[in-house]
Scaffold this active site. Structure first.
Site, PDB file in Angstrom:
ATOM      1  N   LYS B 111       0.720  -1.223   0.028  1.00  0.00           N
ATOM      2  CA  LYS B 111      -0.026   0.096  -0.095  1.00  0.00           C
ATOM      3  C   LYS B 111       0.792   1.354  -0.117  1.00  0.00           C
ATOM      4  O   LYS B 111       1.877   1.433   0.628  1.00  0.00           O
ATOM      5  CB  LYS B 111      -0.964   0.127   1.142  1.00  0.00           C
ATOM      6  CG  LYS B 111      -2.075  -0.882   1.279  1.00  0.00           C
ATOM      7  CD  LYS B 111      -2.835  -0.778   2.472  1.00  0.00           C
ATOM      8  CE  LYS B 111      -3.802  -2.046   2.718  1.00  0.00           C
ATOM      9  NZ  LYS B 111      -4.852  -1.826   1.884  1.00  0.00           N
ATOM     10  N   GLY B 183     -10.480  -2.751   9.287  1.00  0.00           N
ATOM     11  CA  GLY B 183     -10.280  -2.877  10.681  1.00  0.00           C
ATOM     12  C   GLY B 183     -11.202  -2.737  11.236  1.00  0.00           C
ATOM     13  O   GLY B 183     -11.088  -2.713  12.686  1.00  0.00           O
ATOM     14  N   GLY B 244     -13.601  -5.109   5.922  1.00  0.00           N
ATOM     15  CA  GLY B 244     -14.705  -5.271   7.196  1.00  0.00           C
ATOM     16  C   GLY B 244     -15.093  -7.124   6.869  1.00  0.00           C
ATOM     17  O   GLY B 244     -15.822  -7.497   7.811  1.00  0.00           O
ATOM     18  N   SER B 266      -7.682  -7.597   8.607  1.00  0.00           N
ATOM     19  CA  SER B 266      -7.553  -7.719   9.811  1.00  0.00           C
ATOM     20  C   SER B 266      -8.166  -9.033  10.287  1.00  0.00           C
ATOM     21  O   SER B 266      -7.949  -9.685  11.227  1.00  0.00           O
ATOM     22  CB  SER B 266      -8.164  -6.755  10.782  1.00  0.00           C
ATOM     23  OG  SER B 266      -7.762  -5.244  10.204  1.00  0.00           O
TER      24      SER B 266
END
Lengths: 261, 344
Positions: B111, B183, B244, B266
């Site tokens: 990124k 996240g 998500g 995550s």
């Protein structure tokens, strides 16, 4: 099921394109990768006696008389095929080796069908053959060639280049735009049963890379019996020549359907 | 869904061939060309039907590869930790990215900040396979995204809606993902963004041809890309879900909503059993239409990441876009096109 209803050609439940005669069912392995692109190019050929279906399970595979293993990540494809105690991998091996049904592997698919797979430039010791397995399990094998994964390097070394057809295949292959994405290379045939169909032009490798010093042209397409492998992606072009070639030379002669013309 | 990638025939919809930063891309004497739109978009097509996982070190990268990830995203802090720690989030250490590149054979992405073209130059130099110009990192240019046509390395960018997706493709992005809210472990924003893109494409298809000019202006997207989207009935490049996704069911839901694959950040390495969860999500993406497989792989995965309800979020990363981020009220207009803001 928002999408399912929109893809009439995708599911085995969809009606055959032509009720007049028994359709040849051609599977496109849909575990991961560019399977929709293959399907689209076969559809473009508009062969009424060929029905293209996506294959994710052994039972879907059992309804097929031929199979395309698309480009994708070969490690990923093998891992997905080995889930559920390797049921799909076993079914694929049966399809390739016991049933001897026609199979075309592009890029990752070509790696899966190679009898010997190495990484980069690690050529094995004198005359010894590498076993066709690594820490992620087995490859399918079937075509007696030595294939090197990610031969040209990473994405920055990916390219498109015009093919050079061999002998009788010059008509079908020469000038075809071979799109090579983190592509493997077929380094050499390991048996006389292997027929080389096309090469890449010389200097397909980055001129700054040591691989470019090798003056042997890279084999881009080859076949052995019922199996056909290409290191490039005809499914990323608009040109269905190789899709027609696979149907006419490998699938229809072996499934009782006559080639057109 | 019907897929047509026919614009990948070597001419970009903008009519702009890539201007290559390092001078590659032109055909050599044997007609070999690199970094063409077809080659850049082609890698994304090879990732379809797959899962791209955030990893922070070589060990996690190997776990991801062994689980069947089709690529990994190398980053120092996964989004959940960035949310926790605050401060400015930047491109990861090149040494750490290189270690991950050496550890796995699947493609490696990394990124850079929105608008930070020098971070992108560094990532290109490292040889990463894709650059994510990402809202998860702190924005570096509030007015402009990177001119991605100048790079040999392909880019993936986030979107909340069709206009944003086409603006990024217009700037040279070769792959799109929904922004979601990274996240959080909460799929609600990703679902909103997928449904928005899908609905806007459906509207566009249903429109009278006379209406697409105003539509393009309204959504602030290049007209040619609006036309192409209408003709194909889908985004012109590969589109993944992101932001998500935490469970196999989340991943399969995204696939049923019509995306080409899934990013999981995550959700894996913030869970109780990362290896098992990673494998389960890979299976769920392949067999996304088969509830029997989904039920099987959803069993015994251990603790999922805790997750955050998005209504309590202090910072919504999805709102970060060059040219539309309203940072602070300005007393006077500094640019003639100041009023030309995107209302998303």
């Amino acid at each position: 099921m928002v999408e399912a209803s929109e893809s009439p050609a995708c599911s085995p439940e969809s009606p055959p394109a032509s009720p007049a005669r028994t359709a040849v069912v051609l599977g496109v392995l849909a575990l991961q990768g560019a399977f929709e692109e293959h399907q689209k190019l076969f559809d473009r050929l508009q062969r009424p006696n060929v029905r293209v279906v996506q294959v994710r399970t052994p039972s879907e595979l059992s309804s097929c008389s031929a199979l395309v293993i698309p480009g994708g990540e070969s490690t990923t494809l093998r891992i997905i095929a080995q889930a559920d105690n390797g049921a799909m991998m076993e079914a694929l091996k049966q399809f390739v080796h016991a049933d001897k049904k026609p199979v075309w592997g592009t890029c990752a698919g070509a790696i899966l069908l190679s009898s010997e797979v190495i990484s980069g430039q690690d050529v094995p010791r004198n005359g010894e053959r590498e076993p066709a397995r690594d820490k992620y399990g087995e490859f399918l094998g079937g075509v007696d060639v030595r294939t090197s994964r990610n031969f040209f390097g990473r994405q920055k070394d990916s390219f498109e280049a015009p093919l050079v057809g061999c002998g009788a295949y010059a008509d079908i292959a020469s000038g075809f735009n071979a799109v090579c994405i983190r592509a493997p290379a077929i380094l050499q045939p390991l048996s006389d049963d292997v027929e080389v169909i096309a090469h890449l032009p010389p200097a397909a490798a980055d001129p700054s890379s040591p691989k470019a010093t090798s003056d042997k042209p890279v084999i881009a397409a080859a076949s052995q019996g019922h199996l056909f492998i290409t290191i490039f992606h005809p499914e990323l072009t608009e040109d269905a020549r190789f899709h027609a070639f696979f149907l006419d030379k490998f699938v229809l002669p072996r499934t009782g359907g006559a080639a057109p013309r | 869904m019907p897929v047509d990638h026919s614009h990948t025939n070597g001419t970009h919809p903008n009519g702009v061939p890539p201007v290559n930063g390092t001078g590659e891309g032109a055909a050599n004497g044997h007609g070999v060309s690199r970094s063409t739109p077809r080659v850049k978009e082609g890698l994304a097509q090879m990732l379809k039907g797959g899962v791209i996982m955030d990893v922070m070190n070589p060990e996690q990268a190997k776990i991801a590869e062994e689980a069947g990830a089709c690529a990994v995203m190398a980053l120092e802090k996964i989004p959940a930790d960035i949310r926790g720690s605050g401060g400015v989030a930047r491109m990861s250490d090149p040494g750490m990215i290189e270690e991950i590149m050496a550890a796995v054979s699947i493609p490696v992405m990394a990124k850079c900040r929105i608008g930070h073209f020098v971070e992108a130059q560094i990532l290109e130099e490292l040889g990463v396979d894709y650059v994510d110009e990402s809202e998860v990192l702190t924005i570096a240019d509030e007015d402009n995204h990177i001119d991605k046509t100048k790079f040999n390395v392909p880019f993936v960018c986030g979107c909340r809606n069709l206009g944003e997706a086409l603006r990024r493709i217009g700037e040279g992005a070769s792959m799109i993902r929904t922004k979601g809210e990274a996240g959080t472990g909460n799929v609600v924003e990703a679902v909103r963004h997928m449904r928005t893109v899908k609905r806007e494409i459906a509207m566009l298809k249903a429109m009278d041809e006379d209406e697409i000019y105003t539509f393009a202006k309204k959504i602030q997207a290049p007209l040619e890309l609006v036309r192409e989207t209408r003709a194909k009935g889908r985004l012109p490049v590969v589109n993944f879900a992101a932001g998500g996704v935490a469970t196999p069911a989340d991943a399969a839901m995204c696939m049923q909503l019509g995306v080409d694959g899934v990013f999981v950040g995550s959700g894996i390495f913030k869970s109780g059993n990362p290896a098992k969860r990673a494998k389960a999500i890979v299976q769920a993406v392949t067999h996304y239409k088969d509830p029997k497989v989904l039920a099987e792989v959803s069993r015994d995965l251990g603790e999922a990441m805790v997750g955050i309800n998005c209504e309590h979020l202090e910072q919504r990363w999805a709102e970060r876009e060059g040219g539309s981020t309203v940072a602070k009220p300005k007393t006077h207009s500094t640019q003639p096109w100041e009023d030309f803001k995107v209302h998303a």
